[in-house]
Design a protein around this motif. Structure first.
Motif, PDB file in Angstrom:
ATOM      1  N   PHE A  84      15.050 -15.964 -26.937  1.00 22.91           N
ATOM      2  CA  PHE A  84      14.065 -16.757 -26.216  1.00 22.91           C
ATOM      3  C   PHE A  84      13.872 -16.240 -24.785  1.00 22.91           C
ATOM      4  O   PHE A  84      12.816 -16.427 -24.184  1.00 22.91           O
ATOM      5  CB  PHE A  84      14.479 -18.231 -26.194  1.00 22.91           C
ATOM      6  CG  PHE A  84      14.443 -18.872 -27.547  1.00 22.91           C
ATOM      7  CD1 PHE A  84      13.269 -19.405 -28.051  1.00 22.91           C
ATOM      8  CD2 PHE A  84      15.588 -18.922 -28.338  1.00 22.91           C
ATOM      9  CE1 PHE A  84      13.226 -19.988 -29.307  1.00 22.91           C
ATOM     10  CE2 PHE A  84      15.558 -19.502 -29.594  1.00 22.91           C
ATOM     11  CZ  PHE A  84      14.381 -20.031 -30.090  1.00 22.91           C
ATOM     12  N   THR A 110      16.024 -15.317 -35.106  1.00 22.29           N
ATOM     13  CA  THR A 110      15.006 -15.391 -34.061  1.00 22.29           C
ATOM     14  C   THR A 110      14.559 -14.023 -33.558  1.00 22.29           C
ATOM     15  O   THR A 110      13.711 -13.946 -32.670  1.00 22.29           O
ATOM     16  CB  THR A 110      15.514 -16.219 -32.869  1.00 22.29           C
ATOM     17  OG1 THR A 110      16.794 -15.729 -32.467  1.00 22.29           O
ATOM     18  CG2 THR A 110      15.630 -17.689 -33.248  1.00 22.29           C
ATOM     19  N   ALA A 132      13.704 -22.563 -35.500  1.00 22.97           N
ATOM     20  CA  ALA A 132      12.737 -21.846 -34.661  1.00 22.97           C
ATOM     21  C   ALA A 132      11.386 -21.653 -35.338  1.00 22.97           C
ATOM     22  O   ALA A 132      10.475 -21.082 -34.727  1.00 22.97           O
ATOM     23  CB  ALA A 132      13.314 -20.489 -34.243  1.00 22.97           C
ATOM     24  N   ASP A 135       8.579 -23.206 -33.389  1.00 23.16           N
ATOM     25  CA  ASP A 135       8.328 -22.467 -32.159  1.00 23.16           C
ATOM     26  C   ASP A 135       7.545 -21.192 -32.445  1.00 23.16           C
ATOM     27  O   ASP A 135       6.592 -20.862 -31.733  1.00 23.16           O
ATOM     28  CB  ASP A 135       9.665 -22.124 -31.483  1.00 23.16           C
ATOM     29  CG  ASP A 135       9.475 -21.555 -30.091  1.00 23.16           C
ATOM     30  OD1 ASP A 135       9.247 -22.330 -29.157  1.00 23.16           O
ATOM     31  OD2 ASP A 135       9.535 -20.311 -29.947  1.00 23.16           O
TER      32      ASP A 135
END
Length: 328
Positions: A84, A110, A132, A135
């Motif tokens: 991130f 991710t 995730a 997102d």
């Protein structure tokens, strides 16, 4: 003579250690079983320095990304909490760009966020860790996110779900490269499923139910969630909301993204999950208490929603319990 395929694993600060070690073990085990050939592993960080993983352990690397060989067979971008932050690094994204020439490009967990930030997933199907997926879909609406997949292949781009799913993906790549016999041998050596049953929904936390502002629908949802075993057929739900069945269905689709029947089914599956995990009840009793009526109806719902049967789910996730009681 077997050709050694260069597998380049990309790491960065905050990478998940198992996202790196898991696939690396699969490829290295395949090479060992294959007589010491088949894959050559190289770990690269943005600057060539060791990185601190999100578990706090330090991971040594072989090279800087800028020094990556011109011919990479398999690029693996690892994931972790650090993704991130890494996704905001123009230097890292720029260093990844030349590696698009790899024969195949993969992400673990991710790491999909980094592939997406480079534009490599635009217009493709992809997955990532279940936590995730929302997102990824929000950041990149041009990606068709498939949240319940263990891994997704879209042409020469592969994305996997969280953590250990990277090993599932690596096993599939070994099978593509060397056949099912070697993949089976690797799976046996590492005590893995050659093909894991079910999708990643079975590992996710309880799904959050939407709480729409619409005052007509909200009491209906609350009633379903509070008492999953009650009679929630469409005519009864519509009568409770004092609207037509067609209008209620339209409200469900607008605010929850699914039909009343599917919403009720998911709530009941979640209730059954809780009983299977915590209670010493037989599957028949669980079915009765959650509104499914029969074991077969419960089984079909579990396969539809989670990709596994209730008995398989219980074997994986139940707390230590005494013998199950067949009571309703």
């Amino acid at each position: 003579m077997t050709i050694d395929r260069l597998v380049l694993i990309v790491v960065y600060e905050g990478v998940q250690l198992l996202d790196v070690a898991g696939p690396a073990e699969v490829f290295s085990t395949a090479a060992k079983i294959n007589g010491g050939s088949g894959y050559r592993l190289v770990i690269a960080s943005p600057d060539g320095d060791a990185v601190r993983t999100d578990s706090g352990l330090t991971l040594g690397v072989d090279i800087a990304l800028a020094d990556a060989p011109a011919r990479v067979d398999t690029l693996v971008v690892a994931g972790g909490l650090g993704a991130f932050t890494a996704v905001e690094s123009p230097e890292l994204l720029a260093a990844l760009a030349p590696l698009r020439n790899a024969r195949r490009v993969c992400s673990v967990c991710t790491g999909a966020l980094l592939l997406a930030a480079t534009g490599w997933l635009r217009g493709r199907r992809a997955t990532t860790h279940w936590m995730a997926c929302g997102d990824l879909a929000c950041r990149h609406p041009d990606i068709d996110v498939e949240p319940d997949r263990i891994f997704v292949r879209d042409d020469d781009v592969y994305t996997s779900a969280g953590v250990t799913a990277g090993m599932d993906l690596a096993l599939a790549l070994v099978e593509d490269d060397h056949g099912a016999e070697l993949a089976r041998a690797v799976a046996r050596a590492l005590v893995l499923f050659l093909q894991r049953p079910g999708g990643q929904s079975q590992f996710s936390a309880r799904l959050d139910h939407p709480v729409p502002a619409d005052t007509t629908l909200r009491p209906v949802l609350d009633t379903i969630i509070t008492d999953p075993a009650a009679d929630h057929r469409l005519p009864n739900l519509a009568a409770r909301a004092a609207v037509s069945e067609r209008h209620l269905t339209r409200l469900f689709l607008q605010h929850t993204g699914t039909t009343p029947g599917r919403f009720v089914e998911r709530v009941r599956v979640e209730a059954a999950r809780g009983l299977l995990e915590r209670e010493a009840l037989g599957v028949r009793a669980v079915a009765a208490r959650t509104g499914f009526g029969s074991e077969e109806t419960l089984r079909r719902a579990f396969l539809r929603v989670l990709g596994v049967a209730p008995s398989e789910y219980r074997a994986r996730f139940r707390s230590a319990q005494p013998e199950f009681e067949e009571v309703s």
